[in-house]
Design a protein around this motif. Structure first.
Motif, short mmCIF file in Angstrom:
data_model
loop_
_atom_site.label_atom_id
_atom_site.label_comp_id
_atom_site.label_asym_id
_atom_site.label_seq_id
_atom_site.Cartn_x
_atom_site.Cartn_y
_atom_site.Cartn_z
N TRP A 1 6.95 0.13 -6.09
CA TRP A 1 6.62 -0.68 -7.36
C TRP A 1 5.83 0.20 -8.35
N ASP A 2 5.61 -0.47 -9.42
CA ASP A 2 5.07 0.20 -10.56
C ASP A 2 3.55 0.20 -10.37
N VAL A 3 2.64 1.18 -9.81
CA VAL A 3 1.14 1.03 -9.75
C VAL A 3 0.62 1.67 -11.09
N SER A 4 -0.42 0.70 -11.52
CA SER A 4 -1.24 0.95 -12.74
C SER A 4 -2.51 1.22 -11.98
N TYR B 1 -3.53 -3.57 6.53
CA TYR B 1 -3.51 -5.28 6.57
C TYR B 1 -3.15 -5.90 5.37
N GLU B 2 -2.50 -7.25 5.33
CA GLU B 2 -2.53 -7.85 4.27
C GLU B 2 -3.73 -8.99 4.23
N ARG B 3 -4.30 -9.24 3.17
CA ARG B 3 -5.38 -10.36 3.28
C ARG B 3 -5.25 -10.95 1.86
N TRP C 1 -5.29 -2.74 -2.90
CA TRP C 1 -4.21 -2.72 -3.42
C TRP C 1 -3.66 -4.22 -3.97
N ASP C 2 -3.42 -4.31 -5.19
CA ASP C 2 -2.68 -5.79 -5.65
C ASP C 2 -1.27 -5.40 -5.58
N VAL C 3 -0.71 -5.55 -4.47
CA VAL C 3 0.72 -5.42 -4.15
C VAL C 3 1.42 -6.49 -4.41
N PRO C 4 2.68 -6.70 -5.56
CA PRO C 4 3.53 -7.69 -5.65
C PRO C 4 3.98 -8.34 -4.24
N ASP C 5 3.87 -9.74 -4.30
CA ASP C 5 4.17 -10.27 -2.97
C ASP C 5 5.35 -10.00 -2.36
N GLU C 6 6.73 -9.93 -3.41
CA GLU C 6 7.85 -9.69 -3.02
C GLU C 6 8.08 -8.28 -2.30
N VAL C 7 7.20 -7.32 -2.38
CA VAL C 7 7.40 -5.89 -1.62
C VAL C 7 6.53 -5.78 -0.61
#
Length: 351
Positions: A317-320, A277-279, A253-259
Motif C-alpha cells: 500500500w502507499d505509505v505516507s 499484531y492487529e489492534r 501503522w495505519d494499514v488499510p483494512d483491505e490489505v
C-alpha cells in the motif's frame, strides 16, 4: 555484557532459544546436536554454561515459555497519558494493580504510558481500567489483540550460526488434544514451570519430584503442550538487554483494512520483528491498527530495521509519513511477567 560472551556461549544462545529436547536427560542430545554443528561440547559443559548464563543474568530463565492466552484468561495492551509533572506518581498508581504485568514509558506526545493488563475473567479488564481512570483522572485506551501474526522474541548474537538447530522432535511421541481447559494435574505442572525449569542434568525429573508426578507424564505433557501451542517453545529465554538489544521500538501503522491480512504475514517474516499484531484504532487519538515490535543493538541498527519494515509495507500500500510512527521505550516502569496462577486456575476442570 554481550561482548563478554565466548564463542561457545554464543552458539548455545543461538541454538537453543527454542527446540530444546524434552527427554529425561536433555543436555546429552542437545550437546550432541551442537557437536554435529561443529561446536565441541559435552553434556556436562553445556549444563555448566547454561547455569553460568542464568546466574549472570544473560537469561531471564531456562525452560518452557508458556503461552498465557492458551492457558486461560486474557491479556490486553493499554495506553494512557501521564502528566510530566506527576509521571512517577501516576506510574505508582497504575503499577499498584496486580493485574498490571508490564508497564513502559514510551516516547509519544500524549500516550506516554503503555501497560499490559492480565486477568482471569475478560470482564475484569473494563473494571480495572475504570478503576485506574477514576484514580488517575486520565482516560485509558484499550488495545486488545485482534489478530496475532507472529510472536517470536528471539535474539540472535554474533557468532556461530546455529539458529537452525532444532531438537524439538527429541521427546515422547504424543497426540495433541483439542481441550482448551486444564486438568488439576496440568495446573500443578503449569504453576511449577511458569518461572522456568531447574537448570540441572534432569530438569523434567526434578519438576516431577516437586509436584509428585511421574517423569514420563511430565515429559509427555510438556511435549503435548508444545504441539498444542500452550507452550510456545522450550529452551533458553534470553534477557535481550543483556545481549545488547537496548533499542526497543514499537512501530505502529495505519494499514488499510483491505490489505492487513496480506501485510501481517509479510511483516512477520522478518526475524527481527519479535511481535506482530492487529489492534483497534481509537478515533481522534490513535489512528494505528498494526503493531510490529523491533529490537536493535544500536540506534542505527534499529532505524535500518524500521526502514526494512516500511519498505515491505510499501509493497502492499502507499505509505505516507502520517501513516506510521515509532514509539521507543525510555523506561521500564514494571515488569513482573504475566502471572498464570489465577488465569490457569480459572481454566481448570473441577471434579
Amino acid at each position: 555484557m554481550s561482548e563478554d560472551l565466548g564463542t561457545v556461549d554464543r552458539a548455545v544462545l543461538n541454538a537453543f532459544q527454542g527446540g530444546f529436547p524434552v527427554v529425561e536427560r536433555p543436555f546429552e542430545p542437545a550437546a550432541a546436536a551442537l557437536a554435529d554443528h561443529g561446536v565441541d561440547i559435552d553434556a556436562d559443559e553445556l549444563l555448566a554454561r547454561v547455569q553460568d548464563l542464568d546466574d549472570a543474568g544473560v537469561l531471564t530463565r531456562f525452560g518452557a515459555l508458556i503461552n498465557a492466552e492458551a492457558i486461560g484468561g486474557t491479556a490486553t495492551l493499554v495506553a494512557t497519558h501521564a502528566p510530566e509533572d506527576s509521571y512517577d506518581e501516576h506510574a505508582e498508581m497504575v503499577n499498584a494493580y496486580p493485574e498490571v504485568a508490564h508497564n513502559y514509558e514510551r516516547e509519544h506526545p500524549h500516550l506516554n504510558m503503555w501497560f499490559v493488563v492480565s486477568v482471569a475473567e475478560e470482564s475484569r479488564v473494563e473494571e480495572v481500567l475504570a478503576e485506574i481512570e477514576a484514580e488517575t483522572g486520565e482516560k485509558t485506551y484499550n488495545l486488545p489483540k485482534q489478530q496475532e501474526f507472529h510472536v517470536g522474541a528471539k535474539f540472535p548474537v554474533e557468532g556461530p550460526q546455529t539458529q537452525d538447530l532444532d531438537c524439538s522432535d527429541l521427546g515422547p511421541d504424543v497426540t495433541p488434544t483439542d481441550s482448551q481447559s486444564l486438568t488439576a494435574d496440568e495446573l500443578d505442572l503449569v504453576l511449577e514451570i511458569q518461572d522456568g525449569l531447574p537448570v540441572t542434568a534432569t530438569p523434567y525429573a526434578d519438576v516431577a519430584d516437586e509436584i509428585d508426578a511421574d517423569v514420563d507424564w511430565v515429559l509427555e505433557t510438556i511435549q503435548r503442550f508444545n504441539m498444542e501451542g500452550k507452550v510456545r517453545r522450550v529452551g533458553v529465554i534470553p534477557n535481550h538487554y543483556a545481549l545488547g538489544y537496548s533499542e526497543n521500538g514499537m512501530t505502529v501503522w495505519d494499514v488499510p483494512d483491505e490489505v492487513i491480512d496480506e501485510v501481517g504475514p509479510a511483516i512477520a517474516e522478518f526475524d527481527f520483528v519479535t511481535h506482530c499484531y492487529e489492534r483497534p484504532r481509537h478515533d481522534d487519538v490513535w489512528p494505528y491498527n498494526f503493531f510490529a515490535m523491533t529490537h536493535g543493538r544500536s540506534e542505527a541498527e534499529s532505524q535500518e530495521r524500521i526502514q526494512q519494515v516500511r519498505d515491505r509495507m510499501a509493497e502492499h500500500w502507499d505509505v505516507s509519513e502520517d501513516d506510521w510512527d515509532t514509539l521507543f521505550s525510555t523506561r521500564i516502569l514494571k515488569k513482573t511477567g504475566i502471572r498464570l496462577d489465577e488465569r490457569a486456575r480459572q481454566n481448570t476442570e473441577t471434579a
